[in-house]
Design an enzyme around this catalytic site. Structure first.
Site, mmCIF file in Angstrom:
data_model
loop_
_atom_site.group_PDB
_atom_site.id
_atom_site.type_symbol
_atom_site.label_atom_id
_atom_site.label_comp_id
_atom_site.label_asym_id
_atom_site.label_seq_id
_atom_site.Cartn_x
_atom_site.Cartn_y
_atom_site.Cartn_z
ATOM 1 N N ASP A 154 -11.016 -10.837 11.242
ATOM 2 C CA ASP A 154 -12.096 -11.194 12.155
ATOM 3 C C ASP A 154 -13.268 -10.207 12.101
ATOM 4 O O ASP A 154 -14.270 -10.375 12.792
ATOM 5 C CB ASP A 154 -11.567 -11.293 13.589
ATOM 6 N N GLY A 155 -13.129 -9.168 11.293
ATOM 7 C CA GLY A 155 -14.224 -8.210 11.160
ATOM 8 C C GLY A 155 -14.299 -7.198 12.283
ATOM 9 O O GLY A 155 -15.246 -6.402 12.329
ATOM 10 N N THR A 164 -11.892 -1.355 12.613
ATOM 11 C CA THR A 164 -12.879 -0.268 12.554
ATOM 12 C C THR A 164 -12.560 0.732 11.448
ATOM 13 O O THR A 164 -11.401 0.918 11.075
ATOM 14 C CB THR A 164 -12.963 0.488 13.890
ATOM 15 N N TYR A 206 0.507 4.328 -2.388
ATOM 16 C CA TYR A 206 -0.552 5.286 -2.070
ATOM 17 C C TYR A 206 -0.235 6.057 -0.795
ATOM 18 O O TYR A 206 -0.265 7.293 -0.769
ATOM 19 C CB TYR A 206 -1.883 4.556 -1.936
ATOM 20 N N ARG A 242 -13.208 -1.224 -2.072
ATOM 21 C CA ARG A 242 -13.465 -0.555 -0.803
ATOM 22 C C ARG A 242 -14.672 -1.186 -0.131
ATOM 23 O O ARG A 242 -15.611 -1.630 -0.787
ATOM 24 C CB ARG A 242 -13.645 0.953 -1.028
ATOM 25 N N ARG A 274 0.810 -1.212 0.000
ATOM 26 C CA ARG A 274 0.000 0.000 0.000
ATOM 27 C C ARG A 274 0.849 1.270 0.000
ATOM 28 O O ARG A 274 0.313 2.377 -0.012
ATOM 29 C CB ARG A 274 -0.901 0.014 1.243
ATOM 30 N N ASP A 300 -3.287 -3.858 6.508
ATOM 31 C CA ASP A 300 -4.634 -3.306 6.693
ATOM 32 C C ASP A 300 -4.726 -2.668 8.081
ATOM 33 O O ASP A 300 -4.484 -3.342 9.085
ATOM 34 C CB ASP A 300 -5.667 -4.426 6.570
#
Length: 444
Positions: A326-327, A330, A265, A306, A262, A391
């Site tokens: 794991d979701g 945030t 960017y 996205r 990443r 991430d």
């Protein structure tokens, strides 16, 4: 005559006289004095009368000006923070109320509700928007055209779409140029909104855009320097990387992997901020810097990687919503009209920044999936996948500076804004027309 005769050279017509000793000498000249002429009594009276009338007129004018309300102010004085906050109440998504109120205050037009005096209309600006055919750029163009400015869109259509600005074709206040900002561009403009840069992982990983952020930003800063334009850079919350501070404030320097997938960017935007401040300090270019957090709304690219667009497109297609990791990581989501309002306030304000522009409402990925289920399909499935590299685990803006100095904060919640985006995606994916979603969009 004898040698004792003296002649007066004034002319033969003048007589000569004899002195006491018998010799002749020229007749002395006699100076004649005349008394000054005085005007008649009538003329003197008229002059005094005119003087009295002039003095009386000046006294009446002074009295009238002293009685008028003091509503004007020099145009060079900045609008105070209190005035910015007082006009912030007029900011409605899609309207130009805040800008008109601020311009009235700057130009000394008194109260916001009064009429603008004839001849004191705000100057019509010539504005260039790089990346103006993209998601955020096209909404910004709508607002600038609505405000009455002349807008030039510069886009190479790598991620932008002509359909986003097609409704402005034929408008004499609108121009569209197909151009890549990595090549120089000569224009005469008053303001530059520099948005050109793919912002989704799908696009910038496929075609790394470090050159766009560096060379493109240099070209636009050079243009701003040449023509004396004000320059606004749309940076990103990704400059904070995977933050060790939560929520993130503008003074936080970030935690970025400079060699990660990443980084083209993340580091590209950090370099763009550096160049912007160098031109500001070294070349006295007027600059503004906005750090944009996750934004959603109509005209987003479908399947751009996205999370919001992914979830909405997958739920509409009856596919499983893919949650990475794991979701529990945030994000904060702001509706596009809130962002556009913030960008325009930043451009018209007196502060360089950087400013965080985002919605401080924080959602886990699982919470976002639940909102999408409630909006589209209660039976939409969730599928977990391995998380992507670098991430960020947490992302939430601290917008204290934007509130205090710009009088800005987001107005549209996720549950109100998401139906607007769903309606747009449904039409583009299926080409149908759903009156119920349209009515909900209007109410939102």
């Amino acid at each position: 005559m004898g040698s004792s005769e003296l002649f007066f050279r004034g002319g033969a017509h003048e007589s000569q006289h004899q002195s006491d000793d018998g010799q002749y000498s020229p007749k002395p000249q006699i100076r004649r004095f005349s008394l000054p002429s005085f005007p008649s009594a009538a003329a003197a009276a008229a002059a005094v009368h005119r003087l009295l009338l002039v003095l009386l007129g000046m006294a009446i004018a002074t009295l009238l000006f002293s009685l008028l309300p003091q509503t004007t102010r020099p145009s060079y004085l900045p609008v105070s923070d209190a005035e910015l906050r007082s006009t912030a109440a007029l900011a409605v998504a899609g309207s130009g109320g805040w800008y008109a109120a601020t311009e009235q205050r700057r130009m000394g037009m008194g109260s916001v509700g009064g009429k603008v005096p004839l001849g004191l209309r705000r100057k019509r600006l010539r504005v260039v928007v790089t990346g103006g055919a993209g998601f955020v750029g096209s909404h910004l163009v709508d607002r600038l055209i609505e405000r009455g400015d002349s807008v030039i869109v510069v886009d190479n259509f790598f991620t932008g779409n002509k359909e986003n600005v097609m409704h402005h074709l034929g408008n004499p206040s609108f121009e569209l140029i197909r151009h890549d900002v990595v090549e120089p561009l000569l224009l005469e403009v008053d303001q530059i909104y520099h948005l050109a840069c793919p912002a989704s992982p799908v696009h910038y990983k496929f075609n790394p855009i470090y050159k766009t952020n560096v060379v493109g930003t240099l070209n636009m800063l050079g243009l701003a320097k040449r023509v004396g334009a004000r320059f606004l850079l749309t940076s990103t919350s990704e400059v904070y990387g995977d933050p060790l501070q939560h929520p993130q404030v503008e003074t936080y320097w970030g935690n970025v992997n400079p060699i990660g997938v990443r980084s083209c960017y993340d580091e590209g935007k950090r370099t763009a901020e550096t160049l912007t401040m160098d031109y500001h300090r070294g070349a006295q270019v007027e600059v503004r810097i906005a750090r944009i957090f996750n934004t959603y709304g109509p005209r987003m690219c479908i399947d751009d990687g996205r999370v919001v667009s992914n979830f909405v497109a997958q739920a509409l297609r009856k596919e499983a919503m893919t949650v990475y990791g794991d979701g529990k990581q945030t994000r904060s989501f702001q509706y596009v009209s809130d962002l556009v309002e913030g960008l325009m306030r930043l451009m018209e304000g007196e502060h360089v920044g950087p400013f965080n522009l985002g919605n401080p409402g924080e959602f886990t990925m699982l919470e976002l999936a639940k909102v999408v289920q409630d909006t589209i399909d209660l039976n939409a499935r969730i599928e977990f996948r391995q998380n992507t590299e670098d991430d960020p685990h947490k992302r939430k803006p601290d917008i204290t500076r934007a509130k205090e100095l710009l009088g800005w904060e987001p107005k549209i919640s996720l549950r109100k804004g998401l139906p607007l985006m769903v309606s747009d995606f449904r039409k583009r994916i299926f080409g149908d027309h759903n009156p119920s979603t349209d009515s909900s969009s209007t109410s939102a």
